[in-house]
Every structure is written in C-alpha cells, then in structure tokens.
Write an enzyme that holds these catalytic residues in place. Structure first.
Site, PDB file in Angstrom:
ATOM      1  N   ASN A   1       0.835  -1.203   0.000  1.00 25.33           N
ATOM      2  CA  ASN A   1       0.000   0.000   0.000  1.00 25.33           C
ATOM      3  C   ASN A   1       0.869   1.252   0.000  1.00 25.33           C
ATOM      4  O   ASN A   1       0.624   2.200  -0.750  1.00 25.33           O
ATOM      5  CB  ASN A   1      -0.910   0.014   1.230  1.00 25.33           C
ATOM      6  CG  ASN A   1      -1.879  -1.148   1.261  1.00 25.33           C
ATOM      7  OD1 ASN A   1      -2.226  -1.719   0.236  1.00 25.33           O
ATOM      8  ND2 ASN A   1      -2.310  -1.514   2.458  1.00 25.33           N
TER       9      ASN A   1
ATOM     10  N   TYR B   1      -6.973 -13.866   8.318  1.00 27.48           N
ATOM     11  CA  TYR B   1      -5.813 -14.148   7.469  1.00 27.48           C
ATOM     12  C   TYR B   1      -5.666 -15.625   7.148  1.00 27.48           C
ATOM     13  O   TYR B   1      -5.947 -16.490   7.979  1.00 27.48           O
ATOM     14  CB  TYR B   1      -4.523 -13.688   8.167  1.00 27.48           C
ATOM     15  CG  TYR B   1      -4.378 -12.202   8.307  1.00 27.48           C
ATOM     16  CD1 TYR B   1      -3.881 -11.440   7.256  1.00 27.48           C
ATOM     17  CD2 TYR B   1      -4.726 -11.556   9.493  1.00 27.48           C
ATOM     18  CE1 TYR B   1      -3.739 -10.067   7.382  1.00 27.48           C
ATOM     19  CE2 TYR B   1      -4.586 -10.178   9.624  1.00 27.48           C
ATOM     20  CZ  TYR B   1      -4.095  -9.443   8.564  1.00 27.48           C
ATOM     21  OH  TYR B   1      -3.953  -8.093   8.692  1.00 27.48           O
TER      22      TYR B   1
ATOM     23  N   ARG C   1      -2.256 -17.186   5.583  1.00 26.79           N
ATOM     24  CA  ARG C   1      -0.956 -16.802   5.042  1.00 26.79           C
ATOM     25  C   ARG C   1       0.170 -17.753   5.429  1.00 26.79           C
ATOM     26  O   ARG C   1       1.329 -17.494   5.096  1.00 26.79           O
ATOM     27  CB  ARG C   1      -0.605 -15.386   5.481  1.00 26.79           C
ATOM     28  CG  ARG C   1      -0.204 -15.265   6.928  1.00 26.79           C
ATOM     29  CD  ARG C   1      -0.219 -13.873   7.504  1.00 26.79           C
ATOM     30  NE  ARG C   1       0.314 -12.810   6.699  1.00 26.79           N
ATOM     31  CZ  ARG C   1       0.115 -11.501   6.958  1.00 26.79           C
ATOM     32  NH1 ARG C   1      -0.611 -11.164   8.010  1.00 26.79           N
ATOM     33  NH2 ARG C   1       0.617 -10.572   6.192  1.00 26.79           N
TER      34      ARG C   1
ATOM     35  N   ARG D   1       1.580  -6.963  14.611  1.00 28.11           N
ATOM     36  CA  ARG D   1       0.419  -7.858  14.553  1.00 28.11           C
ATOM     37  C   ARG D   1       0.728  -9.082  15.413  1.00 28.11           C
ATOM     38  O   ARG D   1       1.480  -9.970  14.993  1.00 28.11           O
ATOM     39  CB  ARG D   1       0.124  -8.280  13.111  1.00 28.11           C
ATOM     40  CG  ARG D   1      -0.159  -7.111  12.167  1.00 28.11           C
ATOM     41  CD  ARG D   1      -1.446  -6.388  12.525  1.00 28.11           C
ATOM     42  NE  ARG D   1      -1.730  -5.319  11.578  1.00 28.11           N
ATOM     43  CZ  ARG D   1      -1.365  -4.056  11.731  1.00 28.11           C
ATOM     44  NH1 ARG D   1      -0.690  -3.700  12.819  1.00 28.11           N
ATOM     45  NH2 ARG D   1      -1.676  -3.140  10.837  1.00 28.11           N
TER      46      ARG D   1
ATOM     47  N   ARG E   1      -1.165   8.794  15.661  1.00 25.86           N
ATOM     48  CA  ARG E   1      -2.173   8.609  16.714  1.00 25.86           C
ATOM     49  C   ARG E   1      -3.599   8.696  16.157  1.00 25.86           C
ATOM     50  O   ARG E   1      -4.480   9.276  16.782  1.00 25.86           O
ATOM     51  CB  ARG E   1      -1.957   9.637  17.816  1.00 25.86           C
ATOM     52  CG  ARG E   1      -0.555   9.613  18.406  1.00 25.86           C
ATOM     53  CD  ARG E   1      -0.439  10.437  19.670  1.00 25.86           C
ATOM     54  NE  ARG E   1      -0.715  11.850  19.425  1.00 25.86           N
ATOM     55  CZ  ARG E   1      -0.836  12.763  20.384  1.00 25.86           C
ATOM     56  NH1 ARG E   1      -0.703  12.401  21.655  1.00 25.86           N
ATOM     57  NH2 ARG E   1      -1.069  14.030  20.090  1.00 25.86           N
TER      58      ARG E   1
ATOM     59  N   GLY F   1      -2.688   4.193   8.158  1.00 30.51           N
ATOM     60  CA  GLY F   1      -1.300   4.364   8.564  1.00 30.51           C
ATOM     61  C   GLY F   1      -0.321   4.190   7.420  1.00 30.51           C
ATOM     62  O   GLY F   1       0.684   4.894   7.331  1.00 30.51           O
ATOM     63  N   ASP F   2      -0.599   3.245   6.502  1.00 26.76           N
ATOM     64  CA  ASP F   2       0.279   3.016   5.356  1.00 26.76           C
ATOM     65  C   ASP F   2       0.326   4.249   4.453  1.00 26.76           C
ATOM     66  O   ASP F   2       1.391   4.625   3.949  1.00 26.76           O
ATOM     67  CB  ASP F   2      -0.213   1.822   4.529  1.00 26.76           C
ATOM     68  CG  ASP F   2      -0.413   0.576   5.366  1.00 26.76           C
ATOM     69  OD1 ASP F   2       0.259   0.434   6.408  1.00 26.76           O
ATOM     70  OD2 ASP F   2      -1.244  -0.262   4.983  1.00 26.76           O
TER      71      ASP F   2
END
Length: 313
Positions: free
Chosen positions: A40, A109, A111, A177, A236, A267-268
């Site tokens: 991203n 997920y 993965r 994560r 934040r 955030g990305d």
C-alpha cells in the site's frame, strides 16, 4: 532542518508482502482486490513521486494467476518488478476485511504457506540481497519482520547494515500484529535487533503500547532516542501526530474527517505521504501535514487503495 536525502531522483525499495484481499459487504458478498502494508505504501509513494523517483517492490509470489495480476497492477502503478521473485507452485497469502458501522475493521488471514516466507531464503534471493544496498532508501515494517522468519530477518539485518554503510536511509513502520509472532518476547527481540539500523521510524502509538507496554508518547520518544533513531513519527489516528527530528519536537494536527468509511491503509498512506514529502525536500512538519492529508482521503473510501482520481495534487 536537514534534508532526508541530499540528491534528487532517489531509488526506493520497499520490502514486504502483498496478499489477495477480500472485502466483505453487509449483504455477505465479497469484492476481491490486493493489499498489504508495505505494498500500500509503495503504491501511494509511486503515485506521489511519479517520475521523480524509482520505487521498487521486494517480495516473493507464486506462479499463479493471482500473482500475475498483482504484477500487472504494480507495473501500471509505476512500481518496479525487478526484485520480485516468482516461486513455482507457491501462492500469495489471503485476507478478508470485515468493516463495522463505525468504519473500524477486522482482519481474517490465510498466510501460513505464502510464498513471501521464502523471500530471502531461496538461491534467487542472493542477487536481490546483494542489490539492495545500492538503493537510496530501504523501507520495511513489523509485518515484514514477522513474515520473513528468523533466517530471512537475519539476512535483512545484515543487508540494512551494508546499505547504511553506503549512505542509504532506512525507514521502518512498526505495524505490530501479535498473531504473526510466537510470543511478545520474540517480536520484541526482532524489533530491537533492527532498530540500530533505522533512520526514520513511523510508529503507530497503539502498536508500540501493545508490544512494549510504553505508558505514553513521551516514553516511546525516549525509547527510540536511546536506540539512536534520528527521526521519529508517532501516528495517533484522528489525533495530532508527534514528530522528533534533529532534536526538535513538533505536533501536527490531523485533518478532521466526518464520514469515515474504512480505516484500512490509513497508517500506510500516512507513511507514504510523509516519506514522499521528505524525499522532495520538505520539512518534518510539511511531511506530517502531507501524511495526514493523504490518510484523510483514504479513510473516506473502501479498501486499501483509493482511485487515482481522488489523490491529492
């Protein structure tokens, strides 16, 4: 305020994982696309910098049709594919986004067998690792550290040191994560091992508190100063972000958004906006404003990547 880089047209390599993305709608139907934190950021960085930089993605994919589609989309976005491995018989990971009425999301997920787990362990990885120190900027995240595994992390760490010896700048987005790690201690050890090679840390405050139990923003700033990171940004969410650079402190307010659709990639995209502005010679304050501006647009659209038509000028 010193510039982030002293020359134009930088070469930037972002290291990580792209996955098959499924967005679940309220009626139960699914929309398929692609996404991943560093990917991203790579897309938004490429859009923002255009011909002013070379943006390459470093990952491993399979030889399947989904991997073919990913590469085609990245090429359309101007992202270089020369550092993308294609592993026979392997597949990308997959995740599903479930979004509630407030725009907050839950991720599911699949993965464990993703090709990216062998990104730095195959023979084909050797020339890629050897080429990374030639870049001006190397960017990776906490998710990158998790999916690479112990051998891959060790090889990345060695490469970061070589790159900085040649004058490269290293950028890290914490993106913690818990489900990707065996334990909190394993994650802490991996994060701390790379931190002495990081020049710019882009930190989500909640992730730092979850991983290291920091009491507040001041504790986070102090910890990263003690680890030698010269530029630190604490993200934040809807609040102002905090920046420390060249021993100066700044607080930059966020752009208010009254219609939050989906916070995926907030955030990305902030990280992409911040880094793009710094690479164009902007100050940390200007970079934070650019990060907030892009993130405020992203959260008003579903999915990780917004249409190019609504990108900021």
């Amino acid at each position: 305020m010193s510039e982030f880089l002293s020359h134009s047209h930088p070469r930037v390599a972002l290291i990580g994982e792209c996955m098959i993305e499924l967005q679940q709608h309220a009626n139960g139907t699914l929309k398929q696309s692609f996404g991943g934190d560093t990917l991203n950021t790579a897309v938004y960085l490429s859009r923002l910098l255009g011909s002013a930089a070379q943006v390459d993605y470093v990952t491993a994919l399979g030889d399947d049709s989904f991997s073919d589609a990913m590469c085609a989309i990245w090429a359309e976005e101007g992202i270089g594919l020369s550092r993308v491995q294609r592993l026979p018989g392997r597949l990308p990971g997959l995740y599903c986004i479930q979004t509630d009425a407030q725009g907050e999301r839950r991720f599911l997920y699949w993965r464990n067998e993703a090709a990216v787990r062998e990104c730095f362990t195959t023979p084909a990885a050797d020339p890629i690792l050897a080429a990374l120190p030639e870049y001006d900027v190397l960017y990776f995240s906490g998710i990158t550290l998790a999916v690479l595994g112990e051998v891959g992390r060790a090889r990345l760490l060695s490469t970061l040191g070589d790159a900085r010896d040649r004058g490269a700048r290293v950028v890290f987005d914490n993106n913690y994560r818990p489900r990707l790690w065996r334990s909190v201690d394993q994650a802490r050890q991996a994060y701390r091992a790379v931190m002495h090679e990081v020049d710019l840390a882009l930190l989500t405050e909640e992730d730092e508190q979850a991983l290291f139990d920091y009491a507040d923003s001041e504790a986070i700033m102090s910890a990263y100063r003690d680890m030698g990171v010269s530029e630190v940004v604490i993200k934040r969410g809807a609040q102002s972000c905090l920046v420390r650079a060249d021993n100066r402190r700044y607080e930059v307010p966020a752009h208010p958004v009254h219609n939050v659709i989906d916070t995926t990639a907030a955030g990305d995209s902030f990280s992409a906006g911040y880094l793009a502005r710094r690479l164009r010679g902007g100050s940390p304050q200007e970079a934070a404003e650019a990060g907030h501006r892009l993130a405020s647009l992203v959260i008003q659209h579903p999915g990780a990547l917004i249409p190019r038509s609504v990108m900021p000028a």
